[in-house]
Design an enzyme around this catalytic site. Structure first.
Site, PDB file in Angstrom:
ATOM      1  N   TYR A 134     -20.836 -16.520 -27.061  1.00 36.02           N
ATOM      2  CA  TYR A 134     -21.323 -17.872 -27.382  1.00 36.02           C
ATOM      3  C   TYR A 134     -22.127 -18.417 -26.198  1.00 36.02           C
ATOM      4  O   TYR A 134     -23.241 -18.942 -26.374  1.00 36.02           O
ATOM      5  CB  TYR A 134     -20.160 -18.814 -27.734  1.00 36.02           C
ATOM      6  CG  TYR A 134     -20.629 -20.227 -27.998  1.00 36.02           C
ATOM      7  CD1 TYR A 134     -21.400 -20.531 -29.121  1.00 36.02           C
ATOM      8  CD2 TYR A 134     -20.343 -21.262 -27.097  1.00 36.02           C
ATOM      9  CE1 TYR A 134     -21.862 -21.828 -29.350  1.00 36.02           C
ATOM     10  CE2 TYR A 134     -20.792 -22.557 -27.327  1.00 36.02           C
ATOM     11  CZ  TYR A 134     -21.563 -22.835 -28.451  1.00 36.02           C
ATOM     12  OH  TYR A 134     -22.022 -24.109 -28.672  1.00 36.02           O
ATOM     13  N   ASP A 155     -29.552 -19.952 -45.640  1.00 36.78           N
ATOM     14  CA  ASP A 155     -28.879 -19.380 -44.470  1.00 36.78           C
ATOM     15  C   ASP A 155     -29.933 -19.097 -43.407  1.00 36.78           C
ATOM     16  O   ASP A 155     -30.822 -18.256 -43.605  1.00 36.78           O
ATOM     17  CB  ASP A 155     -28.149 -18.092 -44.883  1.00 36.78           C
ATOM     18  CG  ASP A 155     -27.249 -17.568 -43.769  1.00 36.78           C
ATOM     19  OD1 ASP A 155     -27.588 -17.722 -42.587  1.00 36.78           O
ATOM     20  OD2 ASP A 155     -26.189 -17.009 -44.108  1.00 36.78           O
ATOM     21  N   SER A 175     -26.068 -26.455 -24.901  1.00 41.16           N
ATOM     22  CA  SER A 175     -24.641 -26.704 -24.617  1.00 41.16           C
ATOM     23  C   SER A 175     -24.391 -26.574 -23.124  1.00 41.16           C
ATOM     24  O   SER A 175     -25.117 -25.866 -22.415  1.00 41.16           O
ATOM     25  CB  SER A 175     -23.770 -25.677 -25.345  1.00 41.16           C
ATOM     26  OG  SER A 175     -22.421 -25.802 -24.952  1.00 41.16           O
ATOM     27  N   ARG A 221     -26.058 -24.538 -45.391  1.00 41.42           N
ATOM     28  CA  ARG A 221     -25.754 -23.594 -46.477  1.00 41.42           C
ATOM     29  C   ARG A 221     -24.952 -24.234 -47.603  1.00 41.42           C
ATOM     30  O   ARG A 221     -24.764 -23.632 -48.645  1.00 41.42           O
ATOM     31  CB  ARG A 221     -24.951 -22.406 -45.928  1.00 41.42           C
ATOM     32  CG  ARG A 221     -25.738 -21.471 -45.053  1.00 41.42           C
ATOM     33  CD  ARG A 221     -24.812 -20.557 -44.292  1.00 41.42           C
ATOM     34  NE  ARG A 221     -23.901 -21.336 -43.448  1.00 41.42           N
ATOM     35  CZ  ARG A 221     -22.953 -20.824 -42.691  1.00 41.42           C
ATOM     36  NH1 ARG A 221     -22.757 -19.523 -42.684  1.00 41.42           N
ATOM     37  NH2 ARG A 221     -22.188 -21.599 -41.941  1.00 41.42           N
TER      38      ARG A 221
END
Ligand code: NDP
Ligand code: 8X3
Length: 254
Positions: free
Chosen positions: A153, A60, A140, A34
């Site tokens: 998250y 975005d 992750s 962005r």
């Protein structure tokens, strides 16, 4: 002809480090994020340093209309994307579930999950048509095991983990590769600063142990991308030597 990689979230951290590693190997780059100035500066620097071509696209990733408009600017030879690195993502906030900030939840779900899906939906069809291409997702350790206050998250990264497997099943019959890297804590990123809304003190979470850094992850992404045609690495879970899991970190000093 040079290969082309599209990297989302290339204005900092893992995405920016990956842009440099791939440029060094001669890849032309489509870089997104962005922050226009950061994209322009990186474009200029890498094009000059490594004599590669660069196409910066500022948008975005959460907004489908912007994603469509930006990806429509990918024309001519740029359409031959070899690798899509779905990297853009973030954590926002660190609260127990009953105190979570709903706006933060929306930002994480819209970026980490819907943004990744939008990009994949825009880019994968031409790969399927060519029967060639590689999608690499940055997942992750938070998508393998949850930790206190990680709730939403972690949920988005569990979703990325599921999507990597699902994409692989859907796309392998078209000759496409799908992979992911699942890192533990990664320094030389803005991740922690973003999670704690710019609070420098709270974001100092790497002082008492040495995690992996953004360049380490970029090199692993390149390792995944540089395997022979018949080899697909599906998943690499990687952490610093002092980190054994989300919840076990040897914080005795760096
Ligand atoms: P950084 O904050 O350094 O980089 C995040 C990148 O994502 C930036 O380039 C940012 O660009 C981009 N981004 C965020 N939101 C948007 C958006 N709405 N639209 C477009 N681009 C966006 O963090 P990392 O390099 O650490 O993060 C990269 C990935 O690695 C993320 O998916 C993260 O979840 C994952 N990860 C990080 C770990 C860590 O400890 N650092 C560990 C494990 C995984 P801009 O702000 O210009 O839009
Ligand atoms: C980033 C690593 O442990 O902060 O995905 O969730 S962690």
């Amino acid at each position: 002809m040079s290969k082309i990689i599209l990297i989302t979230g290339a204005t900092s951290g893992i995405g920016k480090a990956s842009a440099e590693v791939f440029a060094k190997k001669g890849y032309d780059l489509i870089i997104t994020g962005r922050r226009q100035k950061k994209l322009n500066d990186l474009s200029y620097k890498l094009a000059k340093k490594y004599a590669v071509k660069t196409l910066p696209l500022c948008f975005d990733i959460r907004i489908l209309k912007e994603v469509k408009k930006a990806t429509q600017k990918i024309k001519g030879k740029w359409k031959n994307i070899d690798i899509l690195l779905n990297n853009a993502g973030l954590a926002k906030g660190f609260h127990e579930i009953h105190e979570g900030v709903i706006e933060d939840w929306d930002i994480m779900i819209d970026t980490n999950l819907k943004g990744l899906l939008y990009m994949t939906r825009m880019i994968a069809p031409s790969m399927v048509k060519k029967k060639k291409g590689h999608i690499i997702n940055i997942a992750s350790v938070a998508g393998k095991e949850v930790y206190p206050k990680g709730n939403v998250y972690c949920a988005t990264k569990f979703a990325v983990d599921a999507l990597t497997k699902a994409m692989r099943i859907d796309l392998h019959k078209y000759g496409l590769k799908v992979s992911q890297v699942a890192p533990g804590h990664v320094e030389q990123t803005e991740f922690s600063l973003v999670r704690f809304n710019g609070d420098e003190d709270k974001s100092k979470i790497y002082q008492d142990f040495k995690p992996v850094n953004s360049k380490d992850i970029a090199k692993i992404v390149y390792f995944i991308a540089s395997q022979p045609k018949h080899v697909n690495i599906q998943d690499i879970l990687v952490m610093g030597t002092q980190q054994a899991s989300s919840n076990f970190i040897n914080r005795s000093g760096r």
